[in-house]
Design an enzyme around this catalytic site. Structure first.
Site, PDB file in Angstrom:
ATOM      1  N   TRP A  67       0.829  -1.216   0.000  1.00 12.92           N
ATOM      2  CA  TRP A  67       0.000   0.000   0.000  1.00 12.92           C
ATOM      3  C   TRP A  67       0.858   1.259   0.000  1.00 12.92           C
ATOM      4  O   TRP A  67       0.356   2.359   0.196  1.00 12.92           O
ATOM      5  CB  TRP A  67      -0.942   0.015   1.216  1.00 12.92           C
ATOM      6  N   ASP A  68       2.162   1.086  -0.256  1.00 13.09           N
ATOM      7  CA  ASP A  68       3.081   2.218  -0.165  1.00 13.09           C
ATOM      8  C   ASP A  68       2.748   3.346  -1.138  1.00 13.09           C
ATOM      9  O   ASP A  68       3.162   4.488  -0.935  1.00 13.09           O
ATOM     10  CB  ASP A  68       4.516   1.740  -0.389  1.00 13.09           C
ATOM     11  N   GLU A  89       0.111  -3.828  12.654  1.00  8.45           N
ATOM     12  CA  GLU A  89       0.289  -5.269  12.478  1.00  8.45           C
ATOM     13  C   GLU A  89       0.515  -6.015  13.787  1.00  8.45           C
ATOM     14  O   GLU A  89       0.678  -7.246  13.772  1.00  8.45           O
ATOM     15  CB  GLU A  89       1.451  -5.520  11.516  1.00  8.45           C
ATOM     16  N   LYS A  99       2.522  -1.082  16.147  1.00  9.61           N
ATOM     17  CA  LYS A  99       3.746  -1.111  15.357  1.00  9.61           C
ATOM     18  C   LYS A  99       3.920   0.202  14.609  1.00  9.61           C
ATOM     19  O   LYS A  99       5.029   0.698  14.438  1.00  9.61           O
ATOM     20  CB  LYS A  99       3.700  -2.273  14.372  1.00  9.61           C
ATOM     21  N   GLN A 100       2.803   0.769  14.151  1.00 10.20           N
ATOM     22  CA  GLN A 100       2.852   1.973  13.331  1.00 10.20           C
ATOM     23  C   GLN A 100       1.515   2.695  13.455  1.00 10.20           C
ATOM     24  O   GLN A 100       0.590   2.215  14.102  1.00 10.20           O
ATOM     25  CB  GLN A 100       3.129   1.609  11.875  1.00 10.20           C
TER      26      GLN A 100
END
Length: 813
Positions: free
Chosen positions: A367-368, A506, A627-628
């Protein structure tokens, strides 16, 4: 080693803001340096390995074509896994005094090595001083390019200077087809030998050729290389003494007599073609023809440098030549353009997470693009459109994936490659223990929401009706159908629930005791679904108002389906913590708090916290950790006003005053285990905590440049992070947004920046933007383009071609 008085590069002739420099360097960081020294043009890229090296655990030569993939079978996955292919190595060129050892990484003593990436011209410069076992000193100077003027050409020039010896000099130039995929961690069906049917030979005493085919997809590639040897005063270039043909490589050996101080040049030019290239009947014939008309090195360099000059003019982003960030900004721009260039527009290629710089994630598409397109939309919108059409060409595969899950519409996989099918692994190696563990990241179905978001933002920026009415509507409608089908109705609350999904974080793939089963009512997913359903309905209505722009085979949406979308988009369920903070997902508040101090004392760096917990026999699903960015991704994608409107549209009394507390809550519980995380958080903090925003941005700018010995950059650059840093400067710190067909600016430069200048392209108007603390200056290039409405600090303007307007904060309306 250190400064060498005889080294031309040590003299520092290149301006610091345009030169990425490595003097000497330890072996542990070599693979990372070879990534950052990669040269490419959007079609072809070659890592910055020395031409005398091979894959030996320190060096890793790699050459890649965009979208050139293959799959290998494996006992764990019989149908294999798609992977970008390491192509035949065109670089090999080495030398020796007759009877001595060929120069190689494990032979001769390196007295000095200095490498410079000239970003302005796209040239890799290298100087090397070696001493062999007979104490013969030889200096080597090299220039390398991968042509931005012709995507099929690359070249290497080597100057060899014997400093204290004379005699016969032998030079060996080769093409090596015996390469493997071995740059990324070994996983099922990706690493190993992807090439077969290798054949090679010599066309004449200066020209080599080699062909190969991939083992599964049977794609053919051809390389033809010309090597010319020169010495001042020599009557003519020497021809090859002999041709050496092995099972997987072909080489020519040249000989020439030299004396101390002589400068022997070896210029090697290669043409690369594949049978999937357009207007090509046979790749070997095409490569021969291309090389036959290619100029010598200086001519190639002049054309290449001119092409880069035009690109830098379009992609200029200046913050001051003396500013320490100017070099990282240009490095990020350079590597973005080497992966996604104007040549990419004609290719069937997506946005590989690690660029064309290595085999990280095996060249897969994630999905970058969500972090890449906003920057490209205002620079080269044709490129964004081409990359979205790459997704559209894989819509059939996305429909099949949705159908396999029992759903209507389309579902793009978390990881995909050449065909668009799901390439997400079911197992992967733990970065902490090295053991194989279940990998459930493939359940991140929100990648489809990212594609839909990118479609709409491209439309807002470009007003490209032909795209929206065809490709755009298809992607939006099919995405809406999937998510509308996944939502289940609860009549008791008049609410829709979306269950069993993963958000961007994640660390949570289920509830405690139920790993891998997904989560219910993720805030990020539900808000995005609400927004996408509304945009799909709006896009369809626009298309209906413009029947002439519709595709001949158009998608049809019945009124009752659109009505259901409207109802779902207003009644999706969100949950909140007791203090009014938007909960990451339903029952998030029931999770335990982590003892952060204990884990920091024990491990220090917590970017691998999820794997560290698993290695201890614990489960990250038990804790309020991330995680993010997850909930905070919403504030990256939408302004505070937009997010407030979206949540209130869902029927919740959302207080925007709780946004700072929301940011603090999640940021204090995030490890930034993804390089994309600091991009999102730098953006979110820009208006509320500029010091922390700058810290996040500074860390992100160093993603591929800091601590090379510990960096995963050895497997490729982090393309989304690179583009994201540029977009923070371009849009976030200038307050740039396109809303209601108006280009809006509300600059708020952080303390570390005194000025910012860039070139934008909006609705075909080329705009030069210069911002400092006192004013905003906007200049539009002349021409016949239409005027565009602009608002700066709320002051409305109509910017016509040739206009220059200066606005100060005192002019606010």
């Amino acid at each position: 080693m250190g400064v060498d008085p005889g080294c031309e590069l040590c003299a520092g002739k290149l301006p610091g803001g345009w030169a990425l420099t490595y003097a000497d360097g330890d072996p542990a960081g070599e693979a990372t340096r070879e990534t950052t020294l990669t040269l490419g043009n959007g079609y072809l890229a070659t890592r910055g390995a020395p031409p005398e090296a091979w894959s030996d655990g320190v060096h890793y030569p790699g050459t890649y074509l965009a979208g050139f993939h293959n799959r290998l079978t494996d006992p764990h996955r019989p149908d294999g896994e798609d992977s970008i292919v390491n192509l035949p190595n065109w670089l090999p060129l080495t030398f020796r005094p007759a009877g001595g050892d060929w120069l190689a990484p494990d032979r001769a003593r390196r007295e000095h090595e200095h490498r410079v990436l000239d970003l302005r011209r796209g040239v890799y410069l290298r100087e090397l001083l070696v001493v062999d076992r007979q104490r013969r000193r030889t200096r080597i100077r090299q220039r390398r390019l991968v042509s931005m003027a012709n995507p099929h050409l690359a070249a290497l020039e080597t100057i060899i200077v014997p400093e204290n010896w004379s005699g016969r000099l032998e030079i060996r130039s080769a093409i090596d087809g015996g390469v493997l995929n071995a740059n990324a961690p070994p996983e099922a069906g990706t690493c190993g030998r992807h090439l077969t049917d290798v054949a090679g030979g010599a066309d004449d005493p200066y020209t080599l050729w080699l062909t190969a085919a991939t083992t599964g997809s049977r794609q053919r590639v051809a390389l033809v290389a010309r090597t010319t040897i020169g010495l001042a005063g020599a009557p003519r270039p020497p021809a090859a003494q002999r041709t050496e043909t092995g099972p997987d490589d072909v080489a020519q050996v040249f000989g020439i007599d030299v004396a101390p101080g002589d400068r022997v040049s070896a210029a090697k030019t290669v043409a690369v073609y594949a049978d999937r290239d357009r207007a090509v009947y046979e790749p070997l014939a095409a490569a021969r023809e291309e090389l036959g008309s290619a100029p010598e090195f200086e001519g190639l360099l002049a054309e290449h440098a001119a092409a880069w000059a035009r690109l830098w003019e379009r992609f200029r982003l200046d913050i001051g030549e003396e500013h320490p960030w100017q070099l990282p900004v240009r490095v990020h721009t350079f590597h973005l353009l080497q992966t996604l260039s104007p040549y990419t527009i004609d290719l069937d290629g997506g946005v590989p997470a690690r660029g064309l710089h290595g085999e990280g994630y095996h060249g897969h598409i994630f999905w970058d693009e969500l972090f890449v397109y906003p920057y490209l939309n205002l620079r080269l919108p044709e490129l964004t459109r081409a990359l979205l059409e790459y997704r559209h060409r894989r819509l059939t595969a996305a429909r099949r994936q949705a159908s396999a899950a029992g759903m209507a519409g389309a579902l793009f996989p978390w990881q995909s490659g050449s065909s668009g099918r799901d390439e997400s692994p079911s197992r992967s190696r733990s970065p902490v223990t090295g053991e194989w563990v279940d990998d459930r990241t493939g359940r991140q179905q929100h990648v489809s929401l990212a594609v839909a978001y990118c479609v709409w933002r491209y439309w807002e920026t470009t007003a490209d009706l032909a795209f929206l009415a065809t490709t755009g509507v298809d992607l939006l409608v099919e995405t809406a159908r999937f998510w509308a089908g996944l939502a289940t109705y609860d009549p008791a609350d008049d609410r829709y629930d979306v269950r069993g999904v993963l958000g961007p974080d994640e660390y949570h793939d289920g509830y405690p005791g139920s790993p891998g089963q997904g989560l219910d009512n993720c805030a990020y997913v539900n808000v995005m679904v609400s927004w996408v359903l509304a945009r799909a309905e709006e896009a369809y209505a626009i298309r209906c108002r413009h029947p002439g722009a519709a595709a001949w085979r158009e998608v049809t949406v019945a009124d009752d389906e659109r009505g259901r979308w409207a109802h779902i988009s207003r009644r999706l369920r969100l949950t909140f913590l007791d203090d009014g903070i938007l909960a990451q997902f339903e029952r998030y508040g029931d999770l335990a708090e982590l003892d952060w101090q204990r884990y920091r004392r024990r491990y220090g760096d917590l970017r691998l916290l999820g794997s560290l917990l698993q290695a201890e026999g614990d489960d990250p699903n038990r804790y309020k950790i991330s995680k993010q960015a997850d909930v905070l991704m919403l504030l990256y994608l939408f302004s505070a006003d937009e997010l407030t409107g979206l949540v209130r549209r869902l029927g919740y009394d959302f207080d925007p005053a709780r946004i700072p507390a929301t940011v603090d809550h999640y940021l204090s519980r995030t490890t930034h285990g993804s390089t994309l995380s600091r991009i999102a958080h730098a953006w979110v903090l820009a208006r509320t905590d500029r010091r922390r925003s700058l810290e996040m941005l500074q860390t992100a700018l160093g993603t591929d440049l800091a601590r090379p010995e510990h960096s995963s950059t050895r497997e490729g650059i982090h393309l989304g992070a690179s583009a994201g840093t540029l977009d923070i400067l371009q849009r976030c710190y200038t307050g740039l947004e396109v809303r209601d067909n108006v280009l809006r600016l509300c600059p708020l430069l952080p303390e570390a920046l005194d000025r910012l200048g860039c070139v934008l392209r909006y609705r075909n108007l080329v705009i030069t933007l210069d911002v400092d603390r006192e004013r905003v200056r906007i200049s539009a290039a002349g021409g016949a383009d239409q005027a565009v409405p602009v608002a700066v600090w709320g002051r409305s303007l109509l910017l016509s071609p040739g206009d220059t307007v200066t606005v100060t904060p005192h002019d606010r309306q």
